[in-house]
Design a protein around this motif. Structure first.
Motif, PDB file in Angstrom:
ATOM      1  N   HIS A 169      11.718  -7.320   9.483  1.00 49.16           N
ATOM      2  CA  HIS A 169      11.591  -6.119  10.060  1.00 49.16           C
ATOM      3  C   HIS A 169      11.741  -5.076   9.144  1.00 49.16           C
ATOM      4  N   TRP A 170      11.640  -4.886   8.235  1.00 47.59           N
ATOM      5  CA  TRP A 170      12.409  -3.722   7.273  1.00 47.59           C
ATOM      6  C   TRP A 170      10.621  -2.258   7.908  1.00 47.59           C
ATOM      7  N   THR A 171      11.664  -1.724   8.364  1.00 51.85           N
ATOM      8  CA  THR A 171      11.041  -0.789   8.658  1.00 51.85           C
ATOM      9  C   THR A 171      10.716   0.975   7.768  1.00 51.85           C
ATOM     10  N   MET A 172       9.779   1.617   7.151  1.00 54.09           N
ATOM     11  CA  MET A 172       9.926   1.789   6.549  1.00 54.09           C
ATOM     12  C   MET A 172       8.852   2.768   5.843  1.00 54.09           C
ATOM     13  N   PRO A 173       8.886   3.997   6.512  1.00 50.33           N
ATOM     14  CA  PRO A 173       7.211   5.415   6.294  1.00 50.33           C
ATOM     15  C   PRO A 173       7.240   5.544   5.440  1.00 50.33           C
ATOM     16  N   ALA A 174       6.668   5.328   4.268  1.00 49.12           N
ATOM     17  CA  ALA A 174       6.234   5.084   3.172  1.00 49.12           C
ATOM     18  C   ALA A 174       6.151   3.998   2.083  1.00 49.12           C
ATOM     19  N   CYS A 175       5.439   3.729   1.634  1.00 54.23           N
ATOM     20  CA  CYS A 175       4.643   2.692   0.691  1.00 54.23           C
ATOM     21  C   CYS A 175       6.120   2.364  -0.432  1.00 54.23           C
ATOM     22  N   PRO A 176       7.020   1.264  -0.591  1.00 54.75           N
ATOM     23  CA  PRO A 176       8.104   0.674  -1.932  1.00 54.75           C
ATOM     24  C   PRO A 176       7.666   0.948  -2.729  1.00 54.75           C
ATOM     25  N   VAL A 177       6.809   0.456  -3.098  1.00 55.76           N
ATOM     26  CA  VAL A 177       5.717   0.133  -4.500  1.00 55.76           C
ATOM     27  C   VAL A 177       6.169  -1.227  -5.540  1.00 55.76           C
ATOM     28  N   ASN A 178       6.637  -1.885  -4.405  1.00 61.42           N
ATOM     29  CA  ASN A 178       7.547  -3.480  -4.709  1.00 61.42           C
ATOM     30  C   ASN A 178       6.734  -4.700  -4.442  1.00 61.42           C
ATOM     31  N   GLY A 179       5.922  -5.083  -5.059  1.00 60.01           N
ATOM     32  CA  GLY A 179       5.014  -6.199  -3.456  1.00 60.01           C
ATOM     33  C   GLY A 179       5.544  -7.957  -4.155  1.00 60.01           C
ATOM     34  N   PRO A 180       5.134  -8.555  -3.217  1.00 58.11           N
ATOM     35  CA  PRO A 180       5.846  -9.976  -3.581  1.00 58.11           C
ATOM     36  C   PRO A 180       5.068 -10.592  -4.816  1.00 58.11           C
ATOM     37  N   ALA A 181       5.759 -11.657  -4.897  1.00 56.02           N
ATOM     38  CA  ALA A 181       4.842 -13.103  -6.544  1.00 56.02           C
ATOM     39  C   ALA A 181       4.836 -14.410  -5.562  1.00 56.02           C
ATOM     40  N   ALA A 182       4.200 -14.958  -5.838  1.00 56.27           N
ATOM     41  CA  ALA A 182       4.101 -16.608  -5.418  1.00 56.27           C
ATOM     42  C   ALA A 182       3.733 -17.156  -6.796  1.00 56.27           C
ATOM     43  N   ASP A 183       3.483 -18.497  -6.110  1.00 58.01           N
ATOM     44  CA  ASP A 183       3.394 -19.401  -7.727  1.00 58.01           C
ATOM     45  C   ASP A 183       3.046 -20.783  -6.769  1.00 58.01           C
ATOM     46  N   ALA A 184       2.518 -21.982  -6.686  1.00 55.00           N
ATOM     47  CA  ALA A 184       2.589 -22.993  -5.781  1.00 55.00           C
ATOM     48  C   ALA A 184       2.085 -24.555  -6.543  1.00 55.00           C
ATOM     49  N   ARG A 185       2.090 -25.678  -6.559  1.00 55.00           N
ATOM     50  CA  ARG A 185       2.336 -26.312  -7.355  1.00 55.00           C
ATOM     51  C   ARG A 185       1.842 -28.098  -5.975  1.00 55.00           C
ATOM     52  N   ASP A 186      -0.174 -27.501  -5.742  1.00 47.16           N
ATOM     53  CA  ASP A 186       0.155 -29.106  -4.453  1.00 47.16           C
ATOM     54  C   ASP A 186      -0.445 -27.588  -3.646  1.00 47.16           C
ATOM     55  N   ASP A 187       0.892 -28.261  -2.265  1.00 46.32           N
ATOM     56  CA  ASP A 187       0.835 -27.394  -1.369  1.00 46.32           C
ATOM     57  C   ASP A 187       1.871 -26.636  -1.382  1.00 46.32           C
ATOM     58  N   THR A 188       2.977 -27.430  -2.087  1.00 48.82           N
ATOM     59  CA  THR A 188       3.875 -26.405  -2.462  1.00 48.82           C
ATOM     60  C   THR A 188       3.869 -25.172  -2.675  1.00 48.82           C
ATOM     61  N   VAL A 189       4.490 -24.181  -1.750  1.00 53.22           N
ATOM     62  CA  VAL A 189       4.360 -22.649  -2.268  1.00 53.22           C
ATOM     63  C   VAL A 189       5.503 -22.325  -2.612  1.00 53.22           C
ATOM     64  N   LEU A 190       6.088 -21.125  -3.417  1.00 50.94           N
ATOM     65  CA  LEU A 190       7.499 -20.367  -4.120  1.00 50.94           C
ATOM     66  C   LEU A 190       6.374 -18.420  -3.559  1.00 50.94           C
ATOM     67  N   VAL A 191       7.314 -18.053  -2.806  1.00 54.69           N
ATOM     68  CA  VAL A 191       6.630 -17.154  -1.894  1.00 54.69           C
ATOM     69  C   VAL A 191       9.001 -15.962  -2.499  1.00 54.69           C
ATOM     70  N   GLY A 192       8.697 -15.199  -3.450  1.00 56.00           N
ATOM     71  CA  GLY A 192       9.319 -14.026  -3.488  1.00 56.00           C
ATOM     72  C   GLY A 192       8.954 -12.261  -3.496  1.00 56.00           C
ATOM     73  N   TRP A 193      10.055 -12.063  -2.927  1.00 58.58           N
ATOM     74  CA  TRP A 193       9.827 -10.839  -2.389  1.00 58.58           C
ATOM     75  C   TRP A 193      11.160  -9.812  -2.750  1.00 58.58           C
ATOM     76  N   TYR A 194      10.944  -8.246  -1.954  1.00 58.01           N
ATOM     77  CA  TYR A 194      12.119  -7.413  -2.570  1.00 58.01           C
ATOM     78  C   TYR A 194      12.309  -6.904  -0.437  1.00 58.01           C
ATOM     79  N   THR A 195      13.230  -6.406  -0.313  1.00 58.27           N
ATOM     80  CA  THR A 195      13.562  -5.912   1.255  1.00 58.27           C
ATOM     81  C   THR A 195      14.673  -4.746   1.041  1.00 58.27           C
ATOM     82  N   ALA A 196      14.265  -4.032   1.573  1.00 53.88           N
ATOM     83  CA  ALA A 196      15.608  -2.716   2.159  1.00 53.88           C
ATOM     84  C   ALA A 196      15.758  -3.102   3.671  1.00 53.88           C
ATOM     85  N   ALA A 197      15.499  -4.089   4.978  1.00 55.67           N
ATOM     86  CA  ALA A 197      16.051  -4.079   5.989  1.00 55.67           C
ATOM     87  C   ALA A 197      17.081  -4.005   5.846  1.00 55.67           C
ATOM     88  N   ASN A 198      17.937  -3.186   7.081  1.00 48.68           N
ATOM     89  CA  ASN A 198      18.470  -2.672   7.661  1.00 48.68           C
ATOM     90  C   ASN A 198      19.252  -1.459   6.304  1.00 48.68           C
TER      91      ASN A 198
END
Length: 438
Positions: free
Chosen positions: A287-316
């Motif tokens: 629920h990060w409300t941001m009035p403009a783009c933060p230029v800070n995208g996520p990243a992901a990697d996987a092995r078979d069905d296991t997925v890891l996602v990393g990301w930045y947020t500034a919620a609250n």
């Protein structure tokens, strides 16, 4: 880019718009940060050490892309070249780098600290690369250009525009994946719907000033660069955050920052099942409300069905770096783990999954400068095994771009941009288990 933890609406909007500028000078602020978390280790948990890893790029190189392939690693970068730029690459195999080769040169490219070229390989031995090319005089009018090499990078096809809409708007933040033995999948942010927005090439739409929304699109290109299966994956996304893709056992999973009418900027995923793209699914409701783009995208990697996602947020109003795991190829994600919290957290994340650990890479910046951080977690993310400060950078702000993390043959390697005496240059490290060093 530097985000402040407690910005007013006006200040947040100004900071986000400034972050999207390609030529803005690196900036820093005087914020302090919370105490970094400690690592949980035991007598049976190895402690990895970082050793210098010499890279083949010359001084002046920036915008690295580090990609693991079936037979090693690929590293690409951009160099200034006469009045323009050159995209070059090298292959790392059997402990050594190949001679650097030029993919393309141009004097009409859009070169940006955050929206950078990428490389990919397909099982037929072909290499693929993309870059951004200006399409009109407007500063933010540019297209995604794609090329393929069938001779290990010695020569390349004629460039093909991935987006064929012909609008003088933004197209970029690309993710590439092997769609078959000899074909490539590509996803990109597409600004054709922003053409009616105010300002130059719809760029004012970053601040929500009317006009259409940035969309996420995908297509497939075969060995002859023939296009098929183009579709719109999401009709409203964050305008200038990186996308990423990882191959699961059930197809490619694209991860990106969404955008709602209420300006929520949370991370979502969508997977291609061989016939269609699934509906976007939230990784977690920050629920990060941001009035403009933060230029800070996520990243992901996987092995078979296991997925890891990393990301930045500034919620609250609290900058936070998170990771989360899925065991069903991205259909559902467990409660995220907070890797780092506080005003110094910049994000710029990358992740990797090994057989015995999950890895996450990110940057921090405070009044003392910018640092590159790496953490190693148990495969189920139940505990942090180790945290390493890989480097203290001379550069600050946007000049250091987005660091790259790759895992190949069980070895973790990192490449990043620093700014030394006013000039960018690429640096690298390799992570070693001291008990296994000969």
């Amino acid at each position: 880019m530097r985000l402040l933890p407690a910005l007013t609406l006006t200040a947040a909007l100004a900071a986000a718009l400034a972050a999207c500028q390609p030529d803005a000078a690196p900036v820093a602020d005087g914020n302090t940060d919370a105490t970094p978390p400690t690592s949980a280790t035991s007598a049976t948990t190895p402690t990895f050490v970082a050793e210098p890893w010499a890279l083949p790029s010359p001084p002046g190189a920036a915008q690295p892309d580090l990609v693991a392939t079936a037979d090693g690693l690929l590293l690409s970068w951009i160099n200034p070249d006469a009045d323009g730029h050159a995209l070059r690459f090298s292959r790392f195999a059997d402990g050594q780098w190949s001679a650097a080769q030029t993919i393309a040169r141009g004097d009409d490219w859009f070169v940006n600290w955050a929206d950078t070229p990428h490389l990919a390989a397909t099982a037929d031995g072909a290499l693929w690369a993309h870059w951004l090319q200006q399409s009109a005089e407007a500063p933010y009018a540019y297209d995604v250009v794609l090329v393929r090499s069938d001779d290990h990078g010695a020569s390349w096809s004629e460039p093909l525009r991935v987006n064929d809409d012909g609008t003088p708007t933004e197209h970029g933040f690309v993710s590439l994946w092997p769609a078959s033995v000899d074909s490539l999948g590509i996803a990109w942010l597409d600004g054709r719907e922003t053409a009616a927005a105010k300002g130059h090439g719809g760029h004012d739409a970053h601040a929500g000033h009317g006009g259409g929304r940035m969309t996420l699109r995908a297509a497939r290109f075969d060995a002859k660069l023939a296009r098929s299966g183009e579709s719109m994956l999401d009709a409203a996304t964050c305008d200038c955050c990186q996308t990423d893709v990882t191959m699961t056992a059930r197809g490619p999973l694209v991860v990106y920052r969404d955008r709602t009418d209420a300006e929520l900027r949370d991370i979502v995923v969508t997977r291609f099942d061989g016939n269609r793209w699934g509906d976007p699914t939230p990784v977690h409701a920050d629920h990060w409300t941001m009035p403009a783009c933060p230029v800070n995208g996520p990243a992901a990697d996987a092995r078979d069905d296991t997925v890891l996602v990393g990301w930045y947020t500034a919620a609250n109003d609290m900058p936070t770096l998170k990771i989360a795991r899925s065991l069903d190829a991205g259909d559902h994600f467990a409660t995220p783990v907070e890797v780092d919290v506080g005003a110094a957290v910049q994000g710029r994340v990358d992740v990797a999954i090994g057989t015995d650990a999950a890895w996450v890479l990110w940057t921090r910046e405070d009044e003392a400068g910018q640092t590159l951080q790496l953490a190693r977690y148990a495969p189920d993310l139940s505990r942090q095994l180790q945290r390493i400060e890989l480097a203290r950078l001379q550069g600050r702000g946007r000049g250091t771009g987005f660091p790259q993390l790759a895992l190949a043959d069980g070895t973790v390697r990192v490449a990043w941009t620093d700014v030394v005496d006013g000039e960018p240059r690429l640096q690298g490290v390799v992570l070693r288990d001291p008990e296994n060093i000969e």
